[in-house]
Design a protein around this motif. Structure first.
Motif, PDB file in Angstrom:
ATOM      1  N   THR B 100      -6.490   7.478   4.236  1.00 13.37           N
ATOM      2  CA  THR B 100      -5.387   6.411   3.939  1.00 13.37           C
ATOM      3  C   THR B 100      -6.168   4.967   3.831  1.00 13.37           C
ATOM      4  OG1 THR B 100      -4.630   7.600   5.783  1.00 13.37           O
ATOM      5  CG2 THR B 100      -3.197   5.400   5.228  1.00 13.37           C
ATOM      6  N   GLY B 126      -5.224  13.692  -1.435  1.00 11.02           N
ATOM      7  CA  GLY B 126      -4.392  13.709  -0.255  1.00 11.02           C
ATOM      8  C   GLY B 126      -3.225  12.638  -0.344  1.00 11.02           C
ATOM      9  N   GLY B 127      -2.157  12.970   0.258  1.00  6.45           N
ATOM     10  CA  GLY B 127      -0.849  12.130   0.373  1.00  6.45           C
ATOM     11  C   GLY B 127      -1.260  10.725   0.422  1.00  6.45           C
ATOM     12  N   ILE B 130      -2.551   9.196  -2.526  1.00  8.79           N
ATOM     13  CA  ILE B 130      -1.640   9.205  -3.688  1.00  8.79           C
ATOM     14  C   ILE B 130      -0.501   8.137  -3.476  1.00  8.79           C
ATOM     15  CG2 ILE B 130      -0.157  10.707  -5.070  1.00  8.79           C
ATOM     16  CD1 ILE B 130      -1.904  13.038  -4.206  1.00  8.79           C
ATOM     17  N   SER B 131       0.248   8.209  -2.336  1.00 12.41           N
ATOM     18  CA  SER B 131       1.360   7.352  -2.245  1.00 12.41           C
ATOM     19  C   SER B 131       1.528   6.726  -0.854  1.00 12.41           C
ATOM     20  CB  SER B 131       2.571   8.333  -2.458  1.00 12.41           C
ATOM     21  OG  SER B 131       2.729   9.063  -1.211  1.00 12.41           O
ATOM     22  N   GLY B 133       1.471   8.347   1.565  1.00  8.97           N
ATOM     23  CA  GLY B 133       1.743   9.678   2.414  1.00  8.97           C
ATOM     24  C   GLY B 133       2.581   9.603   3.533  1.00  8.97           C
ATOM     25  N   PRO B 134       2.271  10.281   4.563  1.00  4.55           N
ATOM     26  CA  PRO B 134       2.998   9.952   5.821  1.00  4.55           C
ATOM     27  C   PRO B 134       3.228   8.697   6.266  1.00  4.55           C
ATOM     28  CG  PRO B 134       1.201  11.652   6.031  1.00  4.55           C
ATOM     29  CD  PRO B 134       1.089  10.847   4.833  1.00  4.55           C
ATOM     30  N   PHE B 135       2.337   7.773   5.751  1.00  3.04           N
ATOM     31  CA  PHE B 135       2.366   6.416   6.530  1.00  3.04           C
ATOM     32  C   PHE B 135       3.087   5.198   5.471  1.00  3.04           C
ATOM     33  CE2 PHE B 135      -1.347   8.726   7.924  1.00  3.04           C
ATOM     34  CZ  PHE B 135      -0.828   8.830   9.183  1.00  3.04           C
ATOM     35  N   LYS B 136       3.794   5.786   4.479  1.00  3.58           N
ATOM     36  CA  LYS B 136       4.248   5.046   3.439  1.00  3.58           C
ATOM     37  C   LYS B 136       5.202   3.983   3.646  1.00  3.58           C
ATOM     38  CE  LYS B 136       7.467   8.001   0.940  1.00  3.58           C
ATOM     39  NZ  LYS B 136       7.511   8.785  -0.336  1.00  3.58           N
ATOM     40  N   ASP B 137       5.923   4.200   4.832  1.00  8.80           N
ATOM     41  CA  ASP B 137       6.610   2.807   5.187  1.00  8.80           C
ATOM     42  C   ASP B 137       5.931   1.968   6.391  1.00  8.80           C
ATOM     43  OD1 ASP B 137       7.304   5.179   6.401  1.00  8.80           O
ATOM     44  OD2 ASP B 137       9.262   4.708   7.055  1.00  8.80           O
ATOM     45  N   SER B 138       4.701   2.263   6.309  1.00 12.18           N
ATOM     46  CA  SER B 138       3.954   1.240   7.564  1.00 12.18           C
ATOM     47  C   SER B 138       3.766  -0.082   7.055  1.00 12.18           C
ATOM     48  CB  SER B 138       2.532   2.042   8.070  1.00 12.18           C
ATOM     49  OG  SER B 138       1.942   1.092   8.696  1.00 12.18           O
ATOM     50  N   VAL B 141      -0.088  -0.275   5.438  1.00  7.50           N
ATOM     51  CA  VAL B 141      -0.817   1.012   4.668  1.00  7.50           C
ATOM     52  C   VAL B 141      -0.389   0.818   3.117  1.00  7.50           C
ATOM     53  CG1 VAL B 141      -0.318   3.340   3.927  1.00  7.50           C
ATOM     54  CG2 VAL B 141      -0.757   2.562   6.218  1.00  7.50           C
ATOM     55  N   CYS B 158      -2.046  17.674   2.495  1.00  5.97           N
ATOM     56  CA  CYS B 158      -2.199  16.749   3.710  1.00  5.97           C
ATOM     57  C   CYS B 158      -2.957  17.306   4.585  1.00  5.97           C
ATOM     58  CB  CYS B 158      -0.917  16.397   3.993  1.00  5.97           C
ATOM     59  SG  CYS B 158      -0.933  14.923   5.167  1.00  5.97           S
TER      60      CYS B 158
ATOM     61  N   MET C 209       5.676   2.843  13.655  1.00  4.21           N
ATOM     62  CA  MET C 209       6.605   3.818  13.004  1.00  4.21           C
ATOM     63  C   MET C 209       7.271   4.774  14.052  1.00  4.21           C
ATOM     64  SD  MET C 209       3.744   4.688  10.094  1.00  4.21           S
ATOM     65  CE  MET C 209       4.952   5.841   9.357  1.00  4.21           C
TER      66      MET C 209
ATOM     67  N   ASN D  79       9.393  10.760   5.974  1.00  2.00           N
ATOM     68  CA  ASN D  79       8.963   9.810   5.182  1.00  2.00           C
ATOM     69  C   ASN D  79       9.562   9.817   3.819  1.00  2.00           C
ATOM     70  OD1 ASN D  79       7.450  12.041   4.241  1.00  2.00           O
ATOM     71  ND2 ASN D  79       5.779  10.749   3.616  1.00  2.00           N
ATOM     72  N   GLY D 109       3.380  14.254  -3.958  1.00  2.00           N
ATOM     73  CA  GLY D 109       2.382  13.588  -3.531  1.00  2.00           C
ATOM     74  C   GLY D 109       2.401  12.651  -2.233  1.00  2.00           C
TER      75      GLY D 109
END
Lengths: 358, 212, 524, 148
Positions: B100, B126-127, B130-131, B133-138, B141, B158, C209, D79, D109
């Motif tokens: 991340t 890893g996610g 790239i984007s 990933g798991p934390f993309k609306d944090s 991040v 991931c 989150m 997510n 991704g």
């Protein structure tokens, strides 16, 4: 055994007869330099390949396999890449010293390299204080490292350079002592003569206990001189990122990289020359048939074989031990190696005087 | 000279993913033709480059551990000649961004990238890289490192398993093999500093507006 | 200790009350949970424990002031509170009066707002991605209490580092920091004069989150906190939720979870050994450690489908049943590992160079370990019996026989030994369980929408590098009102501040490796 | 004073511990290597069945999938990796209107492989496959359409 000096003399005579004396000297110099450089580079490539394969074997993996057969071409591809890699000009660095430093390191190792006797008569530099010259030439590599660290304007480099200064100058001492021990035994400093004497038995056998101790001290000190683990404090990957060459990219770094491997080869080569008989074949007094058979193997193969074996031992050590801390490095030198080396020198002298050597 | 399809040992060209992007790149480069001699030299240089991709040890989280696994005995990326991981960005050829990237880390990543010597490549592993990933609306991040540095290869997962990382490295090798160093623009110089905004699926769950 | 009884104390009385608690033996501050109760104000919950009697108390304090909320510090009572309070300050903006170095811990200095407040404005315009480095803070900021106790003022008096010293930055991108940690060092020759550890480079805001996720959606984040104890982290959260719901698990689940936890522990300790070897320059040691670790990963992957991030435990059980040859493989592995451990000792642990570099380096005393809350292998190497498996047995741990490894030296060498000996202990636990896994369901049915009853719940497990705790405050919704993880690494970092002083640069690396922290777990 | 603490003792102890270390690596030098040669062994490579490398939607021989476009998977996703486009189709016989899947878009991704979507699916229409060779050059190539 083939004596290369006859070939060298023949070439010499031809050149002298074909052109004026001054020109002949120039041509001879150029020829010698080209030969030395080619040999230097080919050994460097061999060493890097060997390091990668040997290291992999100690670590239960395979090492390069995919570039060329058995990964033989791996190092060539690295060389191509390094040559075209961008060289970054560092802001606030001392331009002249920064660019000079890698050349100093390589130069010192090439000069030392040219002192190695690959076979009878196959040696670029040979004069009566050869050993002395080797030590002097090899120690000015430190200057290159110090300058590299100083001129990069990087704190990590600076610490690395200071460490290497402290370490290498210290270890020069015990290296000198252990070589001196053997000089006492041989009674000469001329490399060709030292090797010649060993055709009747290698010094490590003839000098027995003090020679073996000197050999061990030499290996430890030599390892420290080349900045390889467990003495790789100047680069200390996990502490100083890349130590004194942190700021070098492309060929600047390439020179340090090559010089590191070649220094290892040179250290092993000198060890071979003064302890293990250089190009002299294995000689056991009393077994004439065996000795005669051994003589059929060319001297250069003996030399390279023995050198590569010592290199392998150095790699074995490198890939086994953790790194020392700077104070421990100095404790090892000043509290152990130097006193033991001095006593050893004394013992050797007594042995020689009393005639207790073989 | 035409640039040919890059070959990788043991995997046929057709079995690789995303060949059309690669072919588009080849077509782009082939527009500016060069002479045969330079082309041969190019091949040699590309061969050297592609087999000696030294990566910067850069890992922020989980993917970094898998990257370590790739370096360890079982997967052994030394087979490809990638084992010389450099800790100094000056000597590295690629930055393998494993993990991340947060707001606080973004300037550091950017600076590391700028410190590297050309030619340099970026692999997003890893996610998270790239984007987001798991934390993309944090709130802290970065949604994909391609917002700040140009990315050459994306390795999803991931974290991706070590074989997937090796596969990604081979994809990068293919990309390196079609570059032009002499006589013709380097694919790197063609690249825009910050690439187009990538497509992102926008469907953030909020937790409130869901059916019971 | 699932449902919590929090004793709220008035702000004026707070410091005296805390001092009294400390005097009656509550020497272990487990965590400080910053809270935003909206109308009721901001505050914090302090979870305390007596390390001898294992008595727990939870003390809460709150202030209705939102603009400039202030709470007296306890950082002089428990040393770990120094970092915990910085965290609360960072997330909630609560100023701790008397704290001598109140800077942001995770976020950038120029960050606007305090993200875990309920009224935090998360818009991109306030905090865009900035590509310039954060402005360096030169001074420690101390909130001092004035004599008239009216308003605390900021005093900037102590320089963090003096710039006439030789200052280097180790990290955020550095091979020895195991991720992205930043050591700001002032050196004198090779000797470290002062350390300022900066974290937050991988702060992903997981706790925030979680507040907008349903309970099953929280679980995947747990794996990614401390990815080397993914199973244990998930175990803690599942356990907390299951206890709050009153779910009874089947024996089979408990067996599988215990075995998996222990496998994960071996995995993590092997990695710790490997990384320590690598940091000390013995790369071969690193590769040997990883070689065995791959075998565990293979077993894990076959059962869970993941090598590192497993996503295995779910609320009420596990994701999938164990495979047919799981038991055989685990036994094979255990036998193999026991032989290999000896190799590690021969190659690295008993090596004279390593011994000289680690014995007597970075000594953490037992008192300091407790005061810093440094649990796990680090605490046990200092002689503090802090194993949650013994303190509050969960899963099968009260039914199996195992020894808590304790050393008393508290140096780097002891910390490594504790880990290696724990590998053998874990194998011992696995061997007791592996042949007796009872038949039954691997998962009990749960409702499709999981809602926790109102209240505060907590659970903790022995993660691979210390006590991993979960605190959930539920308001009866399907997502938690506040969820706090007790990081295993933050206390270690706090302790590192102290034990790294006056060591050499090389020792700094040794200490870092022996403390065995994982940065994403510290930063969350 | 123990022998190990004396000057000579230190030398001997050091030598002994170093030699033990050297013995371990020497033994390893001659044992078989553990490396798996990934691209060479592609044909024989065994990846665990349960390994999650990408989400797939199995189709039968006629190209039909079992998805009923209920959207549970996209709601379960933590997510927002899955997004579903649906349309309403009125069944001619019964006259009831029914949701039908138009596009099942999945962003490889940003997937975190948590398996919540697979658990949520009432019809087992989606599953994880262990096909791990997914690296691409273009970010857009990672947004996959799972239905045909």
């Amino acid at each position: 055994m083939i004596d290369f000096s006859s070939i060298v003399t023949a070439v010499d005579c031809f050149l002298e007869s074909a052109m004026p004396h001054q020109l002949a000297i120039v041509v001879k110099c150029i020829l010698a330099a080209v030969c030395a450089l080619v040999a230097y580079l080919s050994f460097a490539i061999l060493m890097i390949y060997m390091e990668r394969k040997v290291c992999a074997s100690f670590q239960c993996r395979l090492g390069p396999t995919r570039v060329g057969k058995w990964g033989l071409l791996q190092v060539f591809s690295d060389v191509f890449k390094m040559i075209i890699k961008e060289i970054i000009e560092i802001k606030d660095s001392d331009r002249i010293l920064y660019n000079l430093a890698p050349f100093l390191v390589v130069m010192s190792s090439i000069i030392t390299f040219s002192c190695l006797p690959f076979a009878r008569g196959l040696q670029v530099l040979d004069f009566n204080i050869g050993i002395f010259f080797i030590m002097a030439a090899s120690s000015f590599g430190i200057l290159g490292i110090l300058l590299a660290g100083w001129s990069s304007s990087n704190k990590f480099s600076m610490i690395g350079a200071m460490r290497s200064g402290g370490q290498m100058i210290s270890y020069e001492l015990s290296m000198g002592l252990s070589i001196l021990t053997l000089v006492v035994l041989s009674g000469t400093m001329q490399i060709s003569e030292i090797t010649e004497m060993q055709t009747k038995g290698w010094f490590i056998f003839r000098g027995h206990i003090p020679a073996v101790i000197a050999f061990i001290i030499y290996l430890i000190a030599g390892n420290a001189e080349t900045n390889r683990a467990p003495f790789d404090l100047p680069e200390a990957e996990s502490e100083l990122t890349a130590g004194f060459h942190t700021e070098y990219s492309g060929m600047g770094f390439g020179f340090f990289y090559v010089a590191e491997f070649m220094n290892m080869f040179i250290i092993a080569g000198i060890a071979t020359t003064i302890f293990l008989g250089g190009w002299a074949p294995l000689y056991i007094p009393g077994l004439e048939g065996f000795n005669h058979a051994m003589c059929y193997i060319p001297g250069s193969i003996w030399f390279i074989g023995k050198t590569l074996f010592i290199v392998w031992v150095l790699m074995w050590i490198r890939w086994t031990f953790p790194r020392l801390r700077i104070d421990q490095v100095l404790v090892l030198e000043w509290k152990f190696l130097v006193p033991i080396g001095l006593i050893n020198l004394l013992i050797m002298t007594i042995c020689v005087v009393m005639g207790w050597t073989f | 000279m035409e640039i040919k399809r890059p070959k990788i040992k043991s995997i046929p060209y057709e079995e690789f993913k995303d060949n059309d992007t690669l072919e588009a790149m080849i077509a782009q480069i082939n527009k500016e033709r060069t002479n045969v001699l330079l082309g041969k030299l190019d091949d040699l240089i590309n061969w050297g480059r592609s087999n000696s991709l030294w990566s910067l040890t850069f890992a922020t989280s989980c993917c970094g551990i898998e990257f370590m696994s790739v370096g360890a005995a079982r997967y052994d990326f030394a087979r490809f000649g990638f084992e010389v991981t450099r800790n100094s960005p000056r000597q590295a050829d690629l930055i393998m961004c494993a993990g991340t990237i947060t707001h606080k880390m973004a300037p550091v990543l950017k600076r590391l990238y700028d410190q590297m010597a050309e030619p340099k490549y970026v692999v997003a592993v890893g996610g998270c890289a790239i984007s987001g990933g798991p934390f993309k609306d944090s709130y802290h991040v970065l949604n994909g490192i391609d917002k700040i540095i140009p990315v050459d290869v994306y390795i999803p997962g991931c974290p991706p398993r070590p074989e997937a990382i090796l596969y990604g490295m081979m994809q990068l090798q293919r990309k390196v093999k079609i570059e032009k160093f002499l006589g013709g623009k380097n694919a790197h110089q063609n690249r825009k500093e910050i690439p187009d905004e990538p497509i992102i699926v926008t469907n953030y769950p909020t937790g409130e507006d869901k059916k019971e | 200790m699932t449902e919590m009884e929090v004793k709220f104390i008035e702000l004026d009385e707070f410091r005296n009350a805390m001092q009294r608690e400390r005097e009656r033996g509550m020497d272990f501050l487990r965590e400080i949970v910053g809270m935003d109760w909206g109308e009721e104000g901001l505050g914090a919950i302090y979870i305390l424990e007596n390390s001898n009697t294992r008595e727990n108390t939870e003390i809460g304090v709150r202030t209705t002031e939102r603009e400039k909320p202030q709470i007296p510090t306890v950082s002089d009572i428990w040393q770990v509170a120094e970092l915990y309070e910085r965290e609360v300050f960072d997330f909630f903006g609560i100023e701790f009066t008397g704290h001598h170095d109140l800077r942001r811990l995770f976020l950038r200095n120029d960050w606007v707002g305090h993200p875990l407040r309920k009224d935090y404005d998360a818009s991109e315009t306030l905090n865009p991605v900035r590509l310039e480095s954060e402005p360096a803070e030169e001074f420690q900021r101390e909130y001092d209490i004035q004599d008239d106790k009216e308003m605390a003022k900021i005093v900037e008096k102590l320089k963090i580092l003096h710039y006439d010293q030789f200052i280097i930055n180790i990290g955020p991108q550095h091979p020895a920091t195991h991720g992205v940690l930043h050591f700001h060092l002032a050196l004198e020759g090779e000797e470290v004069r002062k350390v300022d550890i900066r974290c937050g480079y991988i702060h992903r805001g997981i706790e925030k989150m979680c507040e907008s996720r349903t309970y099953p959606q929280i679980l995947p984040f747990c794996d990614r906190l401390d990815y080397l104890s993914a199973h244990q982290n998930r175990h803690a959260v599942c356990m907390c939720i299951e206890k709050a719901l009153g779910l009874e698990l089947t024996d089979r689940t408990q067996y599988i979870r215990t075995i998996m936890d222990e496998l994960q522990r071996i995995d993590s300790h092997l990695l710790m050994y490997s990384c320590m070897a690598m940091d000390m320059g013995a790369i071969t040691g690193f590769i040997y450690g990883f070689r065995e670790r791959e075998k565990i990963l293979d077993i894990m992957e076959e059962v869970t489908g993941g090598r590192l991030i497993q996503n295995y435990y779910v609320i009420g059980g596990v994701q999938a049943d164990i495979t047919a040859n799981f038991a055989r493989k685990v036994k094979e592995y255990c036998n193999d590992q026991k032989m290999r451990i000896k190799e590690y000792y021969d190659l690295f642990v008993n090596n004279v160079i390593f011994r000289n570099r680690s014995i007597g380096v970075g000594v953490l005393t037992r008192e300091d370990a407790i005061s810093f809350g440094a649990t796990g292998g680090t605490g046990r190497a200092s002689g503090w019996a802090c194993d949650v498996r013994k303190r509050y047995p969960y899963a099968m741990y009260d039914k199996v026989e195992f020894k808590e490894i304790l050393h008393t030296d508290g140096d780097c060498y002891a910390r490594l030994l504790v880990r290696l000996e724990e590998i053998l202990e874990s194998i011992h636990i696995i061997e007791q369980l592996i042949d007796n896994i009872p038949e039954g369901e691997y998962k009990v049915k749960t409702k499709p929408i999981i809602k926790l009853p109102e209240g505060r719940f907590s659970a903790s497990v022995e993660g691979t590098r210390g006590e991993f705790g979960v605190f959930i405050e539920s308001h009866g919704d399907k997502s938690p009102y506040r969820l706090k993880f007790r990081p295993t690494g933050l206390p270690l970092i706090a302790a590192a501040h102290k034990i790294m002083k006056r060591c050499k640069i090389a020792d700094l690396i040794t200490i870092g490796a022996s403390l065995d922290y994982v940065i994403p777990d510290i930063d969350r | 004073m123990k022998f190990e603490d004396t000057y000579i003792g230190t030398v001997f102890y050091t030598a002994k511990s170093l030699l033990t270390g050297l013995k371990v690596t020497l033994k390893e030098f001659f044992t078989r290597k553990v490396t798996e040669q990934y691209p060479e062994n592609r044909k024989t490579l065994q990846i665990s069945e349960r390994h999650r490398a990408r989400l797939v939607m199995p189709h039968d021989a006629e190209g039909n999938n079992r998805c009923i476009a209920c959207g549970l998977c996209s709601m379960a996703c933590p997510n927002g990796t899955i997004s579903i486009t649906t349309k309403s189709v009125t069944d001619e016989e019964s006259g009831k209107s029914k949701k039908v899947l138009v596009e099942y878009s999945y962003d490889l991704g940003s997937c975190m492989f948590c398996q919540l979507c697979v658990n949520a699916c009432p019809k087992n229409a989606i599953e994880f496959s262990n096909e791990f060779e997914n690296a691409v050059f273009d970010r857009r190539k990672l947004v996959l359409r799972l239905n045909r």
